[in-house]
Design a protein around this motif. Structure first.
Motif, PDB file in Angstrom:
ATOM      1  N   THR A   2       0.846  -1.201   0.000  1.00 34.60           N
ATOM      2  CA  THR A   2       0.000   0.000   0.000  1.00 34.60           C
ATOM      3  C   THR A   2       0.874   1.241   0.000  1.00 34.60           C
ATOM      4  O   THR A   2       2.021   1.212   0.427  1.00 34.60           O
ATOM      5  N   PHE A   8      -6.572   7.495  -2.748  1.00 34.58           N
ATOM      6  CA  PHE A   8      -7.346   6.282  -3.004  1.00 34.58           C
ATOM      7  C   PHE A   8      -6.583   4.983  -2.728  1.00 34.58           C
ATOM      8  O   PHE A   8      -7.004   3.916  -3.145  1.00 34.58           O
ATOM      9  N   HIS A  10      -6.135   3.745   0.241  1.00 40.62           N
ATOM     10  CA  HIS A  10      -6.800   3.129   1.388  1.00 40.62           C
ATOM     11  C   HIS A  10      -8.278   2.966   1.034  1.00 40.62           C
ATOM     12  O   HIS A  10      -8.887   3.890   0.519  1.00 40.62           O
ATOM     13  N   ILE A  11      -8.850   1.804   1.298  1.00 40.99           N
ATOM     14  CA  ILE A  11     -10.254   1.548   0.956  1.00 40.99           C
ATOM     15  C   ILE A  11     -11.089   1.474   2.222  1.00 40.99           C
ATOM     16  O   ILE A  11     -10.740   0.778   3.172  1.00 40.99           O
ATOM     17  N   LYS A  12     -12.205   2.218   2.233  1.00 42.27           N
ATOM     18  CA  LYS A  12     -13.183   2.158   3.315  1.00 42.27           C
ATOM     19  C   LYS A  12     -14.491   1.613   2.738  1.00 42.27           C
ATOM     20  O   LYS A  12     -14.808   1.838   1.571  1.00 42.27           O
ATOM     21  N   ASP A  80     -18.844   2.777  -6.221  1.00 47.87           N
ATOM     22  CA  ASP A  80     -17.431   3.021  -5.964  1.00 47.87           C
ATOM     23  C   ASP A  80     -17.192   4.527  -5.961  1.00 47.87           C
ATOM     24  O   ASP A  80     -17.735   5.243  -6.797  1.00 47.87           O
ATOM     25  N   MET A  82     -14.179   7.516  -5.805  1.00 44.92           N
ATOM     26  CA  MET A  82     -12.796   8.009  -5.807  1.00 44.92           C
ATOM     27  C   MET A  82     -12.879   9.502  -6.110  1.00 44.92           C
ATOM     28  O   MET A  82     -12.804   9.920  -7.253  1.00 44.92           O
ATOM     29  N   ARG A  93     -10.455   5.622  -1.060  1.00 45.37           N
ATOM     30  CA  ARG A  93     -11.439   5.066  -1.984  1.00 45.37           C
ATOM     31  C   ARG A  93     -12.525   4.516  -1.077  1.00 45.37           C
ATOM     32  O   ARG A  93     -12.252   3.948  -0.019  1.00 45.37           O
ATOM     33  N   LYS A  94     -13.776   4.700  -1.451  1.00 46.60           N
ATOM     34  CA  LYS A  94     -14.868   4.244  -0.599  1.00 46.60           C
ATOM     35  C   LYS A  94     -15.845   3.427  -1.436  1.00 46.60           C
ATOM     36  O   LYS A  94     -16.197   3.815  -2.544  1.00 46.60           O
ATOM     37  N   LEU A  95     -16.257   2.296  -0.888  1.00 49.09           N
ATOM     38  CA  LEU A  95     -17.295   1.483  -1.508  1.00 49.09           C
ATOM     39  C   LEU A  95     -18.567   1.673  -0.691  1.00 49.09           C
ATOM     40  O   LEU A  95     -18.585   1.395   0.511  1.00 49.09           O
TER      41      LEU A  95
END
Length: 176
Positions: A2, A8, A10-12, A80, A82, A93-95
């Protein structure tokens, strides 16, 4: 590998609940200088937390909704995100996982009417719980960008169209 300093990297995961009572759904309205911003109740999933448990926790915190007072959550859409945003840290980045639930008018009468969002400085910002006819969702400044998907449901119980919504990027959304 990482790269924590890159946007983006890091994904939350964020869960949100479209809580329907008849044709109306609960949205949180926050008044901004640029106008009202609407969001469905929800929030980030904690590390190791089950998705439905996270949704139940968030709905209890924001609406005072007991999970037993609603139908079983149904996953309807994934979006998604970004988006570049202001702040000292790179944007994650968030889902967004959007679930649908239904309640009765009796349950609705017991729910919160204001939700308080904790701010980084320790203060809180009130958000008004507003019940909106789902067919009007496309006309609202709604985040994430689910308004068209919600408003085109034939009725609140209709099967949703394709579950993967167009991603939110700097080209499709401006952070306010």
């Amino acid at each position: 590998m990482t790269y924590p300093d890159l946007p983006f990297s890091h994904i939350k995961i964020r869960v949100a609940g479209l809580v329907f009572c008849g044709r109306e759904l609960a949205l949180i309205r926050r008044d901004r200088p640029s106008g009202a911003l609407y969001t469905p109740p929800g929030g980030n999933v904690h590390p190791g937390e089950d998705l439905v448990d996270a949704l139940s926790r968030e709905l209890a915190e924001e609406l005072r909704l007991d999970p037993g007072d609603a139908t079983v959550p149904q996953l309807c859409w994934i979006q998604d995100q970004m988006i570049t945003r202001p702040g000292p840290t790179p944007p994650p980045r968030k889902l967004h996982l959007i679930f649908r639930l239904h309640i009765t008018p009796e349950v609705r009468a017991k729910l919160a009417t204001v939700e308080y969002d904790e701010l980084p400085d320790g203060t809180s910002e009130p958000g008004i719980i507003e019940w909106v006819d789902h067919r009007q969702a496309a006309r609202l400044n709604l985040f994430p960008l689910i308004g068209v998907a919600v408003s085109t449901l034939a009725d609140p119980t209709a099967p949703p169209a394709h579950p993967y919504l167009t991603p939110m990027t700097d080209a499709t959304y401006t952070w306010r």
